[in-house]
Design a protein around this motif. Sequence first.
Motif, PDB file in Angstrom:
ATOM      1  N   ILE A  57       1.247  -1.267   0.234  1.00  0.00           N
ATOM      2  CA  ILE A  57       0.125   0.281   0.075  1.00  0.00           C
ATOM      3  C   ILE A  57       0.730   0.903  -0.220  1.00  0.00           C
ATOM      4  CG2 ILE A  57      -1.867   1.708   1.110  1.00  0.00           C
ATOM      5  CD1 ILE A  57      -3.005  -1.655   2.690  1.00  0.00           C
ATOM      6  N   ASP A  58       1.920   1.537   0.701  1.00  0.00           N
ATOM      7  CA  ASP A  58       2.879   2.499   1.095  1.00  0.00           C
ATOM      8  C   ASP A  58       2.852   2.850   0.012  1.00  0.00           C
ATOM      9  OD1 ASP A  58       1.581   2.589   3.372  1.00  0.00           O
ATOM     10  OD2 ASP A  58       3.313   2.382   4.589  1.00  0.00           O
ATOM     11  N   GLY A  59       3.979   1.563  -1.289  1.00  0.00           N
ATOM     12  CA  GLY A  59       5.187   1.516  -2.150  1.00  0.00           C
ATOM     13  C   GLY A  59       4.475   2.480  -3.031  1.00  0.00           C
ATOM     14  N   ALA A  60       2.972   1.719  -3.705  1.00  0.00           N
ATOM     15  CA  ALA A  60       1.987   2.368  -4.161  1.00  0.00           C
ATOM     16  C   ALA A  60       1.383   3.736  -4.388  1.00  0.00           C
ATOM     17  CB  ALA A  60       0.452   1.325  -4.004  1.00  0.00           C
ATOM     18  N   GLU A  61       1.794   4.235  -3.076  1.00  0.00           N
ATOM     19  CA  GLU A  61       1.537   5.328  -2.883  1.00  0.00           C
ATOM     20  C   GLU A  61       2.997   6.280  -3.711  1.00  0.00           C
ATOM     21  OE1 GLU A  61       0.836   6.370   0.406  1.00  0.00           O
ATOM     22  OE2 GLU A  61      -1.478   5.362   0.462  1.00  0.00           O
ATOM     23  N   ASN A  62       4.189   6.024  -3.793  1.00  0.00           N
ATOM     24  CA  ASN A  62       4.731   6.459  -4.278  1.00  0.00           C
ATOM     25  C   ASN A  62       6.092   5.221  -5.284  1.00  0.00           C
ATOM     26  OD1 ASN A  62       6.579   8.539  -3.583  1.00  0.00           O
ATOM     27  ND2 ASN A  62       8.783   7.894  -2.522  1.00  0.00           N
ATOM     28  N   GLY A 111       6.785   2.289  -5.486  1.00  0.00           N
ATOM     29  CA  GLY A 111       7.404   1.805  -4.558  1.00  0.00           C
ATOM     30  C   GLY A 111       8.390   1.531  -3.464  1.00  0.00           C
ATOM     31  N   TRP A 112       8.586   2.997  -3.659  1.00  0.00           N
ATOM     32  CA  TRP A 112       9.759   3.345  -1.742  1.00  0.00           C
ATOM     33  C   TRP A 112       9.333   3.783  -0.675  1.00  0.00           C
ATOM     34  CZ3 TRP A 112      14.282   2.888  -2.885  1.00  0.00           C
ATOM     35  CH2 TRP A 112      14.760   2.760  -4.376  1.00  0.00           C
ATOM     36  N   LEU A 113       9.327   3.319   0.011  1.00  0.00           N
ATOM     37  CA  LEU A 113       8.767   2.907   1.380  1.00  0.00           C
ATOM     38  C   LEU A 113       9.777   4.134   1.868  1.00  0.00           C
ATOM     39  CD1 LEU A 113       8.255  -0.762   1.750  1.00  0.00           C
ATOM     40  CD2 LEU A 113       7.218   1.141   1.291  1.00  0.00           C
ATOM     41  N   LEU A 114      10.786   4.336   2.018  1.00  0.00           N
ATOM     42  CA  LEU A 114      11.780   4.973   2.855  1.00  0.00           C
ATOM     43  C   LEU A 114      13.015   5.787   1.900  1.00  0.00           C
ATOM     44  CD1 LEU A 114      13.680   3.834   6.292  1.00  0.00           C
ATOM     45  CD2 LEU A 114      15.134   4.502   4.731  1.00  0.00           C
ATOM     46  N   VAL A 137      14.596   2.398   0.823  1.00  0.00           N
ATOM     47  CA  VAL A 137      13.912   0.896   0.779  1.00  0.00           C
ATOM     48  C   VAL A 137      13.026   0.992  -0.170  1.00  0.00           C
ATOM     49  CG1 VAL A 137      13.460  -0.871   1.718  1.00  0.00           C
ATOM     50  CG2 VAL A 137      15.322   0.420   3.044  1.00  0.00           C
ATOM     51  N   LYS A 138      12.779  -0.032  -1.530  1.00  0.00           N
ATOM     52  CA  LYS A 138      11.679  -0.029  -2.094  1.00  0.00           C
ATOM     53  C   LYS A 138      11.232  -1.502  -2.306  1.00  0.00           C
ATOM     54  CE  LYS A 138      10.769   0.625  -7.114  1.00  0.00           C
ATOM     55  NZ  LYS A 138      11.225   1.155  -8.488  1.00  0.00           N
ATOM     56  N   TRP A 139       9.793  -1.327  -2.291  1.00  0.00           N
ATOM     57  CA  TRP A 139       9.341  -2.768  -2.370  1.00  0.00           C
ATOM     58  C   TRP A 139       8.496  -2.970  -3.714  1.00  0.00           C
ATOM     59  CZ3 TRP A 139       8.434  -6.617   0.369  1.00  0.00           C
ATOM     60  CH2 TRP A 139       7.785  -7.976  -0.496  1.00  0.00           C
TER      61      TRP A 139
END
Length: 123
Positions: free
Chosen positions: A12-17, A19-22, A40-42
């Motif tokens: 969910i968080d990655g889809a908004e950016n 894939g990037w989480l950090l 960090v990317k998902w």
Amino acid sequence: MRDGIYVGQAGIDGAENGGWLLGHFMPPGLDVRHSAEVEVKWGVHPAGDTRAEWVTGERRTALLVLVSGRFHVELRDRTVVLTRPGDYVVWGPGVDHSWLAPEPAVVLTVRWPSVAGYKVAAN
């Protein structure tokens, strides 16, 4: 986020950016996900997904770990094919690269340091 702790869901968080989480691109200030040291990317990739252009002039080190599916990391002198969950590749500064997902794949990428300027322009 509360008390310097963020709890999320990578898909969910990655889809908004993208894939990037950090990383440096997360909101600065109170967001614990903001970092100039690491990214960090998902990455969730459908079959046939490919990077639109090569990364050249790389200044970072990267670790890419296959979570599921099959994933190819294209380097100038070879292609690294990741086929089993946990397969990974690491490359350092100066290594040009691209990628493609011949089938649906999920990968976790860690890069350091977090440096602006590598995003592919939207069409």
